[in-house]
Design a protein around this motif. Structure first.
Motif, mmCIF file in Angstrom:
data_model
loop_
_atom_site.group_PDB
_atom_site.id
_atom_site.type_symbol
_atom_site.label_atom_id
_atom_site.label_comp_id
_atom_site.label_asym_id
_atom_site.label_seq_id
_atom_site.Cartn_x
_atom_site.Cartn_y
_atom_site.Cartn_z
ATOM 1 N N ASP B 71 11.850 -7.056 -60.877
ATOM 2 C CA ASP B 71 11.563 -5.921 -60.893
ATOM 3 C C ASP B 71 10.481 -6.005 -61.463
ATOM 4 N N GLY B 72 9.874 -4.460 -61.397
ATOM 5 C CA GLY B 72 8.635 -4.322 -61.775
ATOM 6 C C GLY B 72 8.562 -4.052 -63.484
ATOM 7 N N PHE B 73 10.027 -3.854 -63.828
ATOM 8 C CA PHE B 73 10.421 -3.943 -65.569
ATOM 9 C C PHE B 73 10.130 -5.588 -66.524
ATOM 10 N N ASP B 312 17.787 9.252 -69.988
ATOM 11 C CA ASP B 312 17.259 9.775 -68.912
ATOM 12 C C ASP B 312 15.397 9.337 -68.148
ATOM 13 N N ALA B 313 14.777 9.823 -67.177
ATOM 14 C CA ALA B 313 13.776 9.221 -67.267
ATOM 15 C C ALA B 313 12.697 9.677 -67.939
ATOM 16 N N GLU B 314 12.771 10.585 -68.962
ATOM 17 C CA GLU B 314 11.809 11.189 -68.975
ATOM 18 C C GLU B 314 11.936 10.056 -70.636
ATOM 19 N N GLY B 315 13.339 10.075 -71.041
ATOM 20 C CA GLY B 315 13.370 8.723 -72.150
ATOM 21 C C GLY B 315 12.667 7.013 -71.814
ATOM 22 N N ARG B 316 13.199 6.359 -71.194
ATOM 23 C CA ARG B 316 12.489 6.168 -70.150
ATOM 24 C C ARG B 316 11.431 5.222 -69.822
ATOM 25 N N PHE B 317 10.400 6.525 -69.495
ATOM 26 C CA PHE B 317 9.014 6.933 -69.708
ATOM 27 C C PHE B 317 8.227 6.385 -70.928
ATOM 28 N N ALA B 318 8.687 7.427 -71.817
ATOM 29 C CA ALA B 318 8.598 6.941 -73.380
ATOM 30 C C ALA B 318 8.701 5.660 -73.710
ATOM 31 N N ALA B 319 9.237 5.206 -73.624
ATOM 32 C CA ALA B 319 10.081 3.750 -74.656
ATOM 33 C C ALA B 319 9.007 3.058 -73.689
ATOM 34 N N THR B 320 8.686 2.498 -72.591
ATOM 35 C CA THR B 320 8.566 1.759 -72.057
ATOM 36 C C THR B 320 6.812 1.566 -72.028
ATOM 37 N N LEU B 454 -7.824 4.944 -75.523
ATOM 38 C CA LEU B 454 -9.139 5.639 -74.639
ATOM 39 C C LEU B 454 -8.780 5.807 -73.334
ATOM 40 N N TRP B 455 -8.002 5.656 -72.790
ATOM 41 C CA TRP B 455 -8.073 5.197 -71.361
ATOM 42 C C TRP B 455 -6.639 5.204 -70.278
ATOM 43 N N PRO B 456 -5.730 7.167 -71.090
ATOM 44 C CA PRO B 456 -4.224 7.053 -70.742
ATOM 45 C C PRO B 456 -4.066 6.542 -69.481
ATOM 46 N N ALA B 457 -4.948 7.382 -68.504
ATOM 47 C CA ALA B 457 -5.082 6.339 -67.077
ATOM 48 C C ALA B 457 -4.213 5.223 -66.658
ATOM 49 N N LEU B 458 -4.800 4.085 -67.487
ATOM 50 C CA LEU B 458 -4.496 2.567 -67.686
ATOM 51 C C LEU B 458 -3.119 2.509 -68.385
ATOM 52 N N THR B 459 -2.507 3.086 -69.186
ATOM 53 C CA THR B 459 -1.348 3.142 -69.864
ATOM 54 C C THR B 459 -0.285 3.045 -68.873
ATOM 55 N N GLU B 460 -0.982 4.483 -68.314
ATOM 56 C CA GLU B 460 -0.187 5.776 -67.669
ATOM 57 C C GLU B 460 0.473 4.278 -66.087
ATOM 58 N N THR B 461 -0.809 3.919 -65.546
ATOM 59 C CA THR B 461 -0.553 2.979 -64.075
ATOM 60 C C THR B 461 0.224 1.694 -64.746
ATOM 61 N N LEU B 462 0.048 1.304 -66.134
ATOM 62 C CA LEU B 462 1.307 -0.290 -67.048
ATOM 63 C C LEU B 462 2.548 0.737 -66.544
ATOM 64 N N THR B 463 2.236 1.555 -67.496
ATOM 65 C CA THR B 463 3.754 2.220 -67.527
ATOM 66 C C THR B 463 4.667 1.996 -65.883
ATOM 67 N N ARG B 464 4.097 3.238 -65.351
ATOM 68 C CA ARG B 464 4.689 3.322 -63.684
ATOM 69 C C ARG B 464 4.933 2.369 -63.341
ATOM 70 N N GLN B 467 8.414 1.709 -62.920
ATOM 71 C CA GLN B 467 9.320 2.746 -62.730
ATOM 72 C C GLN B 467 10.760 3.141 -62.036
ATOM 73 N N GLU B 468 10.110 2.250 -60.859
ATOM 74 C CA GLU B 468 11.060 2.155 -60.008
ATOM 75 C C GLU B 468 12.865 0.979 -60.984
ATOM 76 N N ALA B 469 12.595 0.610 -61.767
ATOM 77 C CA ALA B 469 13.343 -0.956 -61.525
ATOM 78 C C ALA B 469 14.061 0.619 -62.767
ATOM 79 N N LEU B 470 13.322 0.833 -63.697
ATOM 80 C CA LEU B 470 14.230 2.006 -64.137
ATOM 81 C C LEU B 470 14.072 3.294 -64.011
ATOM 82 N N ALA B 471 14.529 3.404 -62.396
ATOM 83 C CA ALA B 471 14.730 4.413 -62.184
ATOM 84 C C ALA B 471 13.894 6.327 -63.662
ATOM 85 N N PHE B 472 12.759 6.032 -63.287
ATOM 86 C CA PHE B 472 12.195 7.198 -64.122
ATOM 87 C C PHE B 472 10.801 7.435 -63.086
ATOM 88 N N ALA B 473 10.554 7.085 -61.887
ATOM 89 C CA ALA B 473 9.661 7.844 -60.770
ATOM 90 C C ALA B 473 9.980 8.752 -60.913
#
Lengths: 146, 769, 171
Positions: B71-73, B312-320, B454-464, B467-473
């Motif tokens: 899975d993604g994670f 919760d979704a927020e915690g997992r997002f931040a952690a990843t 410098l490129w937060p969008a890239l970080t977000e893409t990587l983190t996301r 998102q399916e595997a850890l249920a923070f979509a």
């Protein structure tokens, strides 16, 4: 025929145990060999001793149970291997200790609980593959039995 | 073979190859080793798609299959392992000394890589546990690589004991989950059944224990600093970026099962935060750069555990997000410390300063990585720290306060790390900038830390991708530089202020630290527990196992006699009728009894061995009576060889005389022998009743059809039960080797005595018969 | 341990030195009758061994029995002639036997069947009539090699025991 063999097995195992409890190391080895004889016979006996044909399909049935025979065949060969190993151990134990009295063996097991235990080895100890000087001081003269 | 299976299997295969070729390739083995991670890197192409699944069947009946689930994670983690593994292998090429045993280092490293990849990708619970343990074992081997140092051995043992404790806990936990959830696969557990099961809470607690030991949470953090005895590339790979995150991974993945219970967050969040603050506090007082990084890793792992523990979704997002950032900056910092160690010969903060002129590239890398660790813009660490504060704020102001305290300490120790670059140049030896082999891997990772900032969008893409595997979509937040004036921003400002104060007042902070040093710490407890256990074990062994062999045997036999006697007394014996005794059996019986009694009485070696042989031939004849020609033949031959062996050994042994048994023991021995004899007889008699139909008709019926042989015993041996035979012949082969070793070797640890020429020349005295 | 190796090399120069080099019992047996008989028996026993191994699948016999019999024959030969009939140490056949047995099991496994599943068939030639082959025989040959090699190795090692600590008399 089974009760007769049950008695024989008893005799073999009893002798084996008596030998096993001896103080002479070679008698201990012989004792184990005797117990093995008894156990091998026991495995075959408990399968039932019927005057049927051996399990060779070239003969006419009915046949005796082949499975215990296969088990015992394995046991015999393993027993041979163990006896050989025990014999060598007995020999080496005798050579190292200088006597063959098992009661006087094994005092080293009751070691001092506060002695160094190998978990915290000293720094001067070098690994087996580390280049070291040849040991000079630990060489001892051969011990001869009295 | 699928890509995931290849990613796990290839490192193990390459480990064997590296072990074989290391002698020829020398330090270039590292380049070969790096190739092992290629399939893991290729997994990057599969992220973002649907969940992959690959199954290798092993024992399907027991639910033992190698199931890899991408899975993604898991894939993200696997790629991370691939990247750091590749960089660590390449870094080692330059880092290690010429005298290093490459044939050991790289195989261990690759075996670890394979186990770690297996751990993150495995979906089967049993395989998950197995890979978990394999990472412990390989970590043990790598920490103890320089095993001639006692500190390396102690560190390896400590790490192994603690992670083995966690391993046992994990085994129990996955067994409970499998039982309660009705499946051996993590993804197919029946979650409702698990949550309703009485095993839920024990499984939860055991999982927390496993995660805490592996990820060095309080009070198990003590193994990580001593694990720094390993070479620096290993520290960067295992003890900062991958293996220690196995516990975090467990918290993340199993959080999906356990998070319904308030116990989960209630345990993990305080545990993680406490570890974060205490780890950072300890990091601040280290003088060894590597120890500083080790405690900093403890602290950062605490942060990750608390974030995933929020569940919760927020915690997992931040952690990843932070997981990715931490892997980049911490591995880079380890590489930097490796370079400093390599170029100056020391890692002591007090002996180093002003390195920026001598090591300009390293300096830039160190600044980028350390600032990311401290959480300063424009680096990745800033972004994830903001997310961390945000999450903690939602848990409550107190949580945020603790988090800020930890953050301030992190700021301070990051600055302490950078102090070696400022001021006047001072080092034990004149440093020169390291070669590209060392700086490029570090620079790549530092560049990644910068890029993620410098490129937060890239970080977000990587983190996301996870998102399916850890249920923070469902998490709606985004990674941005500016979130407005939020509590998190205030927390960041306070962190900087406090951190700056700590740096500014460093001497005062140090005095405070010295005053606050606790008398008691986890390491002392560890040593105490270990010493107590050793002493206890030695005492118990000395008391119970220290008897002479015959007495020990008498004890065991006596106990068996009591138990057996009780059984005979309790169970009504149904003895079969005596039956007819066939005449031909009587000579055999006489042979057996005569042999047995004769040996017991004999005092002469030759008599004893002949009588033993007689008994053996007697049992061979019995086998014939029992319609077993194969057995009779085998027994006959075995007897012959055994007699020969006895005779050979008797050349050197002093006979079979029965040494007088000490007072009272002869009677006891006779009693025990009689009991054994009676027991054996009764056992055989009692076993004559069949309680179930025999299974052997199957063999008789199928011997010819399936095995193509008419000697059923032989067909059973080589076909139906061939596996047993295989095991047996292996035992025989091992015994042969053991006998050889026993005969050839002198006393252990002692050189064999010299044999003088005189003795060699003289013919050995031969015994006259 | 390096000292140990040196010491041993001094005592046993070659892999299996001739009788002259080793001051050991069992080497200088001078009984011509035993030697002649053993030579004749040796050939016979080896033939019998081959037969036992071959027919083991259908009649009493097989790898264990044949292996032990070979070991007996070779030990007799060694005792009678003071030297080994093989020009290689018997331990070397053991790994080969293990490898053979393992691979015979592995082949059906790789073909998707159970590990160690055996196969057999019949070949008819006008000369021999119906003639059976079975992969189990290969497995049995592995067993044979291991049993024979191990038993011989054990016996030879015990023959070569260093007699330095031998007692003179114990009666």
């Amino acid at each position: 025929m089974e009760p007769l063999f049950a008695l024989l097995i008893g005799v073999l195992v009893g002798t084996g145990v008596f030998l096993l409890l001896s103080r002479t190391i070679i008698r201990v080895v012989l004792g184990l060999a005797f117990i093995a004889y008894g156990v091998n016979l026991a495995i075959l006996t408990v399968a039932g001793l019927r005057p049927d044909a051996p399990p060779l399909l070239t003969l006419k049935g009915p046949y005796v149970d082949p499975l215990p025979q296969a088990l015992v065949l394995t046991a015999i060969v393993i027993g041979f291997a163990t006896t050989a190993l025990l014999l060598t151990v007995a020999l080496r134990a005798y050579q190292v200790a200088g006597h063959d009295d098992v009661e006087a063996f094994g005092d080293s097991l009751a070691r001092d609980p506060d002695s160094p235990d190998g978990l915290h080895a000293d720094a001067s100890h070098l690994g087996p593959d580390e280049p070291t000087e040849a040991p000079t001081s630990t060489r001892r003269a051969p011990r001869r039995p009295a | 073979m699928g890509l995931m299976t290849a990613a796990v299997a290839l490192p193990f295969l390459m480990a064997a190859l590296c072990a074989a070729l290391a002698g020829r390739l020398g330090r270039a083995t590292g380049v070969l080793a790096a190739l092992a991670f290629v399939p893991a890197l290729l997994l990057a192409s599969r992220t973002g798609g649907e969940t992959l699944s690959e199954t290798t069947r092993w024992v399907p009946d027991l639910g033992l299959n190698l199931v890899f689930r991408g899975d993604g994670f898991s894939l993200m983690f696997a790629v991370l392992i691939g990247v750091i593994g590749t960089l660590a292998s390449l870094y080692s090429v330059t880092y290690l000394s010429d005298r290093e045993r490459f044939g050991r280092f790289y195989p261990y490293l690759l075996a670890f890589g394979g186990s770690m990849l297996g751990l993150v990708l495995s979906d089967n619970l049993a395989a998950l546990f197995a890979f978990w343990e394999m990472t412990s074992v390989t970590s043990f081997l790598l920490i103890g690589l320089w095993h001639t140092r006692s500190s390396a051995r102690d560190g390896a043992v400590k790490a192994f004991l603690i992670s083995a404790l966690g391993g046992v806990a994990l085994l129990a936990a996955v067994a409970m989950l499998g039982l309660a959830g009705g499946s051996a696969q993590l993804s197919q557990l029946d979650l409702d059944a698990v949550r309703a099961s009485p095993l839920f809470v024990p499984a939860l607690l055991l999982t927390v224990l496993a995660a805490a030991t592996k990820s060095a949470q309080l009070p198990f953090h003590l193994w990580l600093p001593t694990a720094m005895e390993a070479p620096t590339p290993v520290s960067a790979f295992l003890h900062s970026a991958t293996m220690v995150k196995a516990g975090v991974l467990l918290v993340a993945k199993f959080g999906l099962i356990f998070s319904v219970s308030p116990l989960w967050s209630g345990l993990l969040v305080p545990l993680g935060l406490a570890t974060m603050v205490w780890g950072a506090w300890l990091a601040l007082r280290q003088n060894d750069l590597k120890a500083l990084l080790a405690y900093s890793t403890v602290s950062q792992l605490g942060l990750l555990v608390s974030l995933y523990g929020v569940a919760d979704a927020e915690g997992r997002f931040a952690a990843t997000t932070h997981l990715l950032n931490h892997a980049a900056f911490k591995a880079a910092l380890f590489f930097v410390v490796g370079i400093i160690d390599h170029e100056t010969g020391t890692r002591d903060v007090r002996r180093l300063s002003g390195l920026r002129r001598a090591l300009p590239v390293t300096f830039v890398v160190a600044v980028l990585a350390a600032l990311s660790m401290a959480g300063l813009p424009p680096l990745g660490g800033f972004l994830s720290k903001e997310l961390f504060y945000e999450t903690m704020w939602h848990q409550g102001p107190l949580f945020l306060a603790v988090a800020v305290a930890g953050g301030a300490l992190t700021f301070a120790y990051s600055a302490r790390l950078l102090r070696v670059f400022t001021g006047e140049l001072s080092a034990p030896k004149v440093p020169h900038e390291a070669g590209a082999g060392l700086t490029v891997p570090a620079a790549l990772l530092a560049g990644a830390a910068l890029l993620m900032g410098l490129w937060p969008a890239l970080t977000e893409t990587l983190t996301r991708t996870a998102q399916e595997a850890l249920a923070f979509a469902s998490y709606g937040g985004h990674i941005r530089w500016w979130h407005g004036v939020t509590p998190a921003l205030l927390g960041t400002l306070v962190t900087w202020a406090l951190g700056a104060a700590l740096v500014w007042q460093a001497p005062a902070a140090q005095r405070l630290q010295e005053r606050l040093t606790p008398r008691w710490n986890a390491n002392l407890s560890y040593v105490l527990i270990l010493t107590l256990l050793n002493t206890l074990a030695s005492r118990v062994t000395a008391r119970t196992q220290g008897l002479a062999l015959p007495d020990q045997l008498r004890l065991s036999l006596g106990a068996s006699a009591l138990i057996g006697g009780y059984a005979v007394w309790q169970a009504p014996q149904v003895l079969p009728r005596l039956g007819t005794v066939p005449l031909e059996a009587l000579p055999v019986a006489a042979l057996l009894v005569a042999g047995a009694v004769g040996v017991a009485l004999s005092r002469n070696r030759l008599t004893a061995v002949v009588l033993t042989g007689l008994t053996g031939f007697g049992s061979a004849v019995s086998f014939l009576l029992m319609r077993a020609p194969d057995l009779a033949l085998t027994q006959l031959l075995v007897e012959t060889v055994t007699v020969i062996l006895f005779l050979l050994v008797f050349r050197f042994l002093p006979g079979v005389r029965d040494l007088p048994r000490t007072r009272g023991r002869l009677g006891l021995d006779l009693l025990l022998s009689a009991a054994a004899a009676a027991g054996a007889t009764l056992l055989v008699m009692a076993s004559l009743r069949f309680l179930a139909p025999p299974i052997s008709p199957y063999y008789l019926l199928n011997s010819y059809k399936e095995g193509g042989g008419k000697n059923v015993v032989n067909v059973i041996l080589v076909d139906f039960r061939g596996f047993d035979t295989l095991g047996e012949i292996t035992v025989v082969a091992v015994v042969a080797l053991a006998v050889g070793a026993l005969v050839r070797l002198g006393r252990p640890g002692q050189a064999p005595p010299e044999v003088d020429a005189e003795q060699l020349a003289a013919p050995a005295p031969r015994r006259k018969p | 341990m390096s000292g140990g190796r040196k010491g041993r090399a001094g005592k046993r120069p070659a892999a299996r030195p001739g009788p002259a080099a080793r001051p050991n019992a069992l080497t200088d047996v001078g009984d011509p009758v035993l030697r002649v008989v053993s030579r004749a028996a040796f050939a016979l026993v080896m033939l019998l061994t081959a037969l036992l191994l071959w027919r083991g699948h259908n009649a009493p016999g097989g790898g264990f029995i044949a292996g032990l019999m070979t070991a007996c024959a070779l030990i007799l030969h060694r005792v009678a002639n003071g030297r080994c009939a093989l020009n290689f140490p018997p331990l070397t056949v053991v790994p080969w036997g293990l490898a053979l047995s393992f691979t015979t099991g592995l082949v059906p496994y790789l073909l998707g069947r159970a590990y160690l599943k055996s196969d057999y068939g019949y070949v008819s030639t006008p000369l021999t009539g119906e003639f059976e082959w079975a992969t189990a025989l290969l497995f049995d040959v592995g067993v044979y090699l291991i049993v024979a090699g191990s038993a011989l190795h054990i016996a030879y090692e015990l023959i070569d025991v260093n007699p330095r600590e031998r007692v003179e008399d114990d009666r």
